[in-house]
Design a protein around this motif. Sequence first.
Motif, PDB file in Angstrom:
ATOM      1  N   VAL A  35       0.847  -1.188   0.000  1.00 17.62           N
ATOM      2  CA  VAL A  35       0.000   0.000   0.000  1.00 17.62           C
ATOM      3  C   VAL A  35       0.881   1.236   0.000  1.00 17.62           C
ATOM      4  O   VAL A  35       1.833   1.334   0.794  1.00 17.62           O
ATOM      5  CB  VAL A  35      -0.930   0.012   1.236  1.00 17.62           C
ATOM      6  N   VAL A  36       0.570   2.178  -0.878  1.00 14.34           N
ATOM      7  CA  VAL A  36       1.330   3.431  -0.958  1.00 14.34           C
ATOM      8  C   VAL A  36       0.366   4.598  -0.772  1.00 14.34           C
ATOM      9  O   VAL A  36      -0.664   4.678  -1.450  1.00 14.34           O
ATOM     10  CB  VAL A  36       2.060   3.565  -2.313  1.00 14.34           C
ATOM     11  N   LEU A  37       0.682   5.478   0.168  1.00 19.02           N
ATOM     12  CA  LEU A  37      -0.093   6.695   0.369  1.00 19.02           C
ATOM     13  C   LEU A  37       0.738   7.895  -0.072  1.00 19.02           C
ATOM     14  O   LEU A  37       1.901   8.042   0.347  1.00 19.02           O
ATOM     15  CB  LEU A  37      -0.506   6.843   1.835  1.00 19.02           C
ATOM     16  N   LEU A  38       0.127   8.753  -0.899  1.00 23.42           N
ATOM     17  CA  LEU A  38       0.816   9.922  -1.438  1.00 23.42           C
ATOM     18  C   LEU A  38       0.122  11.190  -0.945  1.00 23.42           C
ATOM     19  O   LEU A  38      -1.096  11.332  -1.078  1.00 23.42           O
ATOM     20  CB  LEU A  38       0.806   9.898  -2.968  1.00 23.42           C
ATOM     21  N   GLU A  39       0.896  12.107  -0.385  1.00 26.03           N
ATOM     22  CA  GLU A  39       0.376  13.375   0.110  1.00 26.03           C
ATOM     23  C   GLU A  39       1.112  14.524  -0.570  1.00 26.03           C
ATOM     24  O   GLU A  39       2.346  14.540  -0.592  1.00 26.03           O
ATOM     25  CB  GLU A  39       0.541  13.457   1.631  1.00 26.03           C
ATOM     26  N   ARG A  40       0.386  15.457  -1.139  1.00 30.76           N
ATOM     27  CA  ARG A  40       0.997  16.542  -1.927  1.00 30.76           C
ATOM     28  C   ARG A  40       1.887  17.451  -1.086  1.00 30.76           C
ATOM     29  O   ARG A  40       2.876  17.985  -1.579  1.00 30.76           O
ATOM     30  CB  ARG A  40      -0.091  17.379  -2.593  1.00 30.76           C
ATOM     31  N   GLN A 177       3.260  15.187  -5.458  1.00 31.56           N
ATOM     32  CA  GLN A 177       2.058  15.638  -6.150  1.00 31.56           C
ATOM     33  C   GLN A 177       1.628  14.615  -7.187  1.00 31.56           C
ATOM     34  O   GLN A 177       2.431  14.199  -8.031  1.00 31.56           O
ATOM     35  CB  GLN A 177       2.301  16.992  -6.817  1.00 31.56           C
ATOM     36  N   VAL A 178       0.371  14.214  -7.120  1.00 31.86           N
ATOM     37  CA  VAL A 178      -0.182  13.305  -8.127  1.00 31.86           C
ATOM     38  C   VAL A 178      -0.744  14.155  -9.257  1.00 31.86           C
ATOM     39  O   VAL A 178      -1.644  14.961  -9.056  1.00 31.86           O
ATOM     40  CB  VAL A 178      -1.269  12.399  -7.524  1.00 31.86           C
ATOM     41  N   LEU A 179      -0.196  13.961 -10.448  1.00 27.40           N
ATOM     42  CA  LEU A 179      -0.536  14.810 -11.595  1.00 27.40           C
ATOM     43  C   LEU A 179      -1.677  14.264 -12.426  1.00 27.40           C
ATOM     44  O   LEU A 179      -2.446  15.021 -13.020  1.00 27.40           O
ATOM     45  CB  LEU A 179       0.706  14.985 -12.482  1.00 27.40           C
ATOM     46  N   ASP A 180      -1.805  12.932 -12.470  1.00 24.99           N
ATOM     47  CA  ASP A 180      -2.833  12.344 -13.338  1.00 24.99           C
ATOM     48  C   ASP A 180      -3.067  10.896 -12.940  1.00 24.99           C
ATOM     49  O   ASP A 180      -2.337  10.317 -12.126  1.00 24.99           O
ATOM     50  CB  ASP A 180      -2.389  12.420 -14.809  1.00 24.99           C
ATOM     51  N   ASP A 194       4.873  13.664  -9.652  1.00 26.94           N
ATOM     52  CA  ASP A 194       6.050  14.478  -9.984  1.00 26.94           C
ATOM     53  C   ASP A 194       7.357  13.754  -9.659  1.00 26.94           C
ATOM     54  O   ASP A 194       8.444  14.268  -9.920  1.00 26.94           O
ATOM     55  CB  ASP A 194       5.994  15.829  -9.270  1.00 26.94           C
ATOM     56  N   LYS A 195       7.259  12.547  -9.099  1.00 25.86           N
ATOM     57  CA  LYS A 195       8.440  11.734  -8.812  1.00 25.86           C
ATOM     58  C   LYS A 195       8.495  10.473  -9.667  1.00 25.86           C
ATOM     59  O   LYS A 195       9.395   9.647  -9.501  1.00 25.86           O
ATOM     60  CB  LYS A 195       8.459  11.346  -7.333  1.00 25.86           C
ATOM     61  N   GLY A 196       7.504  10.318 -10.566  1.00 28.09           N
ATOM     62  CA  GLY A 196       7.461   9.147 -11.422  1.00 28.09           C
ATOM     63  C   GLY A 196       6.116   8.451 -11.367  1.00 28.09           C
ATOM     64  O   GLY A 196       5.271   8.765 -10.525  1.00 28.09           O
ATOM     65  N   ASP A 197       5.936   7.495 -12.264  1.00 27.42           N
ATOM     66  CA  ASP A 197       4.675   6.765 -12.341  1.00 27.42           C
ATOM     67  C   ASP A 197       4.653   5.600 -11.358  1.00 27.42           C
ATOM     68  O   ASP A 197       5.704   4.997 -11.066  1.00 27.42           O
ATOM     69  CB  ASP A 197       4.457   6.207 -13.746  1.00 27.42           C
TER      70      ASP A 197
END
Length: 816
Positions: A35-40, A177-180, A194-197
């Motif tokens: 599980v990966v959580l991404l916070e801007r 940051q999640v771009l798309d 912004d750090k890769g897919d």
Amino acid sequence: MNNSFPTQAQVVIVGGGVIGCSLAYHLTQLGMRDVVLLERKTLTCGTTWHAAGLVPTLRATYNMSMLANYSASLYERLEAETGQATGFVRNGSLTIATNKERLAEIKRGASMAKVAGFPCNVINPEQARDLWPLLNTEDVIGAIHLPMDGMTSPVDTTQALAKGARMGGAQIFENTQVLDIKTRDGRATGVVTDKGDIDAEYVVNCAGMWAREFGRKAGVNVPLHAAEHYYVVTESMPELKAGLPVLRDMDGFNYYKPDAGKLLIGTFEPGAKPWGMEGIPDGFCFDELPPDLDHLEPYLESAMHRLPILERTGLQVFFNGPESFTPDDRYHLGEAPELKNYFVAAGFNSVGIQSAGGAGKMLAEWIHKGHAPRDLWDVDIRRNMPFQGTQAYLYERTTESLGLLYETHYPFKQFKTARGVRRSVLHDQLKAQGACFGVENGWERANWFAIDGMKPEYEYSFGRQNWFECNAQEHAAVRNDVGVIDQSSFSKYQLEGKDALAYLNRICANNVDVRVGRMVYTQWLNARGGIEADVTVSRLADDRFLVVSGVACQNRDLDWLRRNKPDNAQLVITDMTSAYAVVTVMGPRSRETLSKLTQADLSHEAFPFATSREIDMHYAMVRASRITYVGELGWELYIPTEYAPSVYEAVFEAGQEFGIRPYGYHTMNSLRMEKGYRHWGHDITDEDTPLEAGLGFAVNFDKDGGFIGKEALLAQKEKGLLSKRFIAFLFEDAEPLCYHEEPIFADGKLVGHTTAGMFCHTLGATVAMGYVHHDAGINKDWLDSVKFEIEVECERYVVKPSLRPFYDPTNERIKC
């Protein structure tokens, strides 16, 4: 642990507030480690950090109360599990009432608390002042005390959830940051950052007030809008006793939270101020908005009235921070109908802290199991329609939705804002007849018709409202003569193609392989045997069918049709909701009325029950379907939209000599309750099987090819006598009114709760319906052997149970 940025994961969560962290924690508790959580920016920096941290247990419904109660129990144990303090304490809560309607509301809540299984005490003003010595009770007439309610530190609780998630194997990346969104073949397959897919099996939108715009990147509708939300904090108040409960004065639109010797006063005011209409700034992080003291002034005055000590107490903090609100004040949870494997948990209407534990657990199980773990229709994202995601609609509705959290929650209460979105082509004719409109899924629908010069406007109450006599007269017209209702808001779908029959027979529990011109009442079931939809299916041709469902289920049912369709099926599914108006003509004189307008033979022999046939009607060709939801002879007329007004006029002209009159949805509800007809979303849900619901007659176990859920139903059937059954109850006392969620007792023991209730004029008392549980099995003999009571506003009333309808149990009136 490897902290390098991943390129793939099983689940990617976007958003690091309390909701996202709760989901990550619960996924790992289920053994899902990847599980990966991404916070801007940083965890809690959006809205979580400035939440008040209230953790009440009692919500508007049983299901939501159980989720809130779970949140409290989770926060209570998190520190011991993770070593991270949460600040959670069970200091209880006190809600006061200053008028009889608010007292009725909170007493009904106290009754429902018994169903949920936690203590809720109804107390008098003196007892309320004992709990809150600074309280002005001169206008207080009653209160409820919930001793198990609590409060917590939002930031610390979120950090504890995040720590627990990491301990379970989840990775959390801040300043990402999640771009798309990445998609393929109608599925979410990952995210672009912004750090890769990152490739992923599941993507979850937990982006808070950014969720709407983030959803749009994937074509997913997440209707919510931010609004300014206020609280103030006093100077130190030595007079505050330690351990005071949270105080709610909902009539004053304020709550009061003791906080380290100070008092936090929060407001849920009418006429809220939407924020972020031009978008939320990219750099928004732990930010505040400028306070509007003029806007806040009436509620500060209300606070000084309630706690006179505030007249001589200074205020240290005036805080204004944005929160996101949804059009119906219910949050969004579940898999998006627009994109498979894309889940949403957002729009928490300033109750995110109290909801996060339960919502995170439910969504984690949903992802893990592949289906909702319980009935979550209250918050299911599939309830939303595209128009609800438009900025104009959200802006207007948000001015109302914040304040609605503290307004009195009357039965049948209607929204005031963002109205007139979907109007039947008959709208103006209904208005001219005195219709008082309600709104459902955006549709303006006539709920009742004014009589005797009265205004078609609601006067709300928990007792008999101003339309009670209107309802009685409409009810009598349908039972004794003929009534007409506009049901154009029906959800309607056409299925056409070589594989239409095989597909429908697979998802329908009943057999729809009938001759052309016949109708079939059926349910769609899940693999557990639970009811996913309650529909009628009309066979229009060998390879063409019309499916009709309720107004609220348009998106949900269409999603079920599309998700279960085999990829190689030769089948076209078309939403026909807007193509046809529906004029429903019901009553013992409906045949005489309609026979004036058509050359078709409407006799029982030529046009038997469950027949659907295209006939001439006045100047139009209409589809006449002989079916009923009110228990009388009648027809639903499916009319191409442009012809409906003239047909409607002709029907009323033809029925004048028979006492024809329009009736509304409140009357339809009282009529269907007398007949024990079920309503999906209230009386039947994905947790209830047809056998439990008394709908076994609509299941065909012998048809070729079986159906989804057959194995589960057969297993239940083989067990014999069921321990859960759907029962109708008739009150012996004609006075009480019940609506839903009232507790049901058998010989003094809690055995269930109601799903619906309505005063039924033919019977002269309220009919309630609901599920009863009895381990030894339920049958007529047991029902007749015990004393049943239903509790309304903390008072129990004797009721008569029945497995059969109280009105026309042999269906003689509909088959004549």
